[in-house]
Motif scaffolding. Structure first.
Motif, PDB file in Angstrom:
ATOM      1  N   VAL A  15      23.761   9.224  -6.114  1.00 34.25           N
ATOM      2  CA  VAL A  15      23.662  10.117  -7.266  1.00 34.25           C
ATOM      3  C   VAL A  15      23.451   9.340  -8.559  1.00 34.25           C
ATOM      4  O   VAL A  15      22.678   9.761  -9.425  1.00 34.25           O
ATOM      5  N   GLY A  16      24.102   8.205  -8.703  1.00 34.68           N
ATOM      6  CA  GLY A  16      23.870   7.358  -9.875  1.00 34.68           C
ATOM      7  C   GLY A  16      22.442   6.837  -9.901  1.00 34.68           C
ATOM      8  O   GLY A  16      21.797   6.778 -10.946  1.00 34.68           O
ATOM      9  N   LEU A  37      25.685   1.263 -11.206  1.00 35.30           N
ATOM     10  CA  LEU A  37      26.917   0.501 -11.415  1.00 35.30           C
ATOM     11  C   LEU A  37      27.988   1.320 -12.129  1.00 35.30           C
ATOM     12  O   LEU A  37      29.172   1.260 -11.779  1.00 35.30           O
ATOM     13  N   VAL A  38      27.595   2.106 -13.115  1.00 39.00           N
ATOM     14  CA  VAL A  38      28.560   2.952 -13.819  1.00 39.00           C
ATOM     15  C   VAL A  38      29.152   3.986 -12.859  1.00 39.00           C
ATOM     16  O   VAL A  38      30.368   4.199 -12.818  1.00 39.00           O
ATOM     17  N   CYS A 114      31.331  10.470 -14.873  1.00 45.72           N
ATOM     18  CA  CYS A 114      32.070  11.657 -14.434  1.00 45.72           C
ATOM     19  C   CYS A 114      31.707  12.031 -12.999  1.00 45.72           C
ATOM     20  O   CYS A 114      32.582  12.378 -12.195  1.00 45.72           O
ATOM     21  N   ILE A 115      30.441  11.946 -12.662  1.00 44.70           N
ATOM     22  CA  ILE A 115      30.020  12.232 -11.285  1.00 44.70           C
ATOM     23  C   ILE A 115      30.596  11.183 -10.338  1.00 44.70           C
ATOM     24  O   ILE A 115      31.011  11.497  -9.226  1.00 44.70           O
ATOM     25  N   GLY A 116      30.641   9.933 -10.797  1.00 48.67           N
ATOM     26  CA  GLY A 116      31.259   8.881  -9.984  1.00 48.67           C
ATOM     27  C   GLY A 116      32.723   9.175  -9.716  1.00 48.67           C
ATOM     28  O   GLY A 116      33.224   8.950  -8.607  1.00 48.67           O
ATOM     29  N   ILE A 117      33.424   9.679 -10.710  1.00 49.56           N
ATOM     30  CA  ILE A 117      34.826  10.058 -10.513  1.00 49.56           C
ATOM     31  C   ILE A 117      34.911  11.163  -9.465  1.00 49.56           C
ATOM     32  O   ILE A 117      35.760  11.121  -8.568  1.00 49.56           O
TER      33      ILE A 117
END
Length: 157
Positions: A15-16, A37-38, A114-117
């Motif tokens: 997704v990133g 990476l984020v 936020c999506i990574g979280i």
């Protein structure tokens, strides 16, 4: 358990990367790798937060006398990611001769965190739906924005 970690990690890379691809394609300062990476970093922090909560629960179950002394704030580390990525996004904003650029890139860095979280916490549907939504905003609504700007500039002439 290990397969969940791999799934969450892989989803955060995907997704990133999808959102980062659009930024890279638009030749923006933070592109494909930066967004991955984020997103992955945020997912890792979320997984750590989950594990800390689980460890606290396990200790309380093993030693009930610790129930009043073991406290864990399930959002504390995650809140630091959200504010920390804001600092990273500020670096993507450039002020040059009266114009400001990089706001969208800064916003995508923040939303990718936020999506990574969400990936790290295991909210798969939310992660995928959010990614599709953000990608549509970046690709589809950009065309709408240009049409609006064209109408405004034609009206002024």
């Amino acid at each position: 358990m290990w397969y969940e970690i791999i799934l969450r990690f892989a989803l955060s890379v995907f997704v990133g990367g999808l959102i980062g691809y659009e930024r890279e394609y638009q030749n923006r300062p933070a592109g494909f790798i930066t967004h991955i990476l984020v997103c992955v970093g945020a997912a890792i922090i979320a997984m750590i937060q989950n594990q800390l909560v689980q460890d606290s629960i396990n200790l309380t179950l093993m030693y009930p006398q610790l129930a009043n002394s073991l406290k864990i704030d399930s959002g504390r580390i995650i809140s630091q990611v959200v504010s920390g990525v804001g600092f990273l996004g500020a670096g993507a904003i450039i002020h040059n001769k009266g114009s400001v650029t990089g706001l969208t890139t800064a916003a995508t860095l923040w939303v990718v965190a936020c999506i990574g979280i969400a990936c790290g916490m295991g909210y798969y549907f939310l992660s995928i739906t959010s990614t599709i939504g953000v990608y549509c905003v970046l690709v589809v609504l950009k065309k709408v924005k240009f049409r609006i700007q064209d109408k405004i500039s034609n009206k002024e002439v």
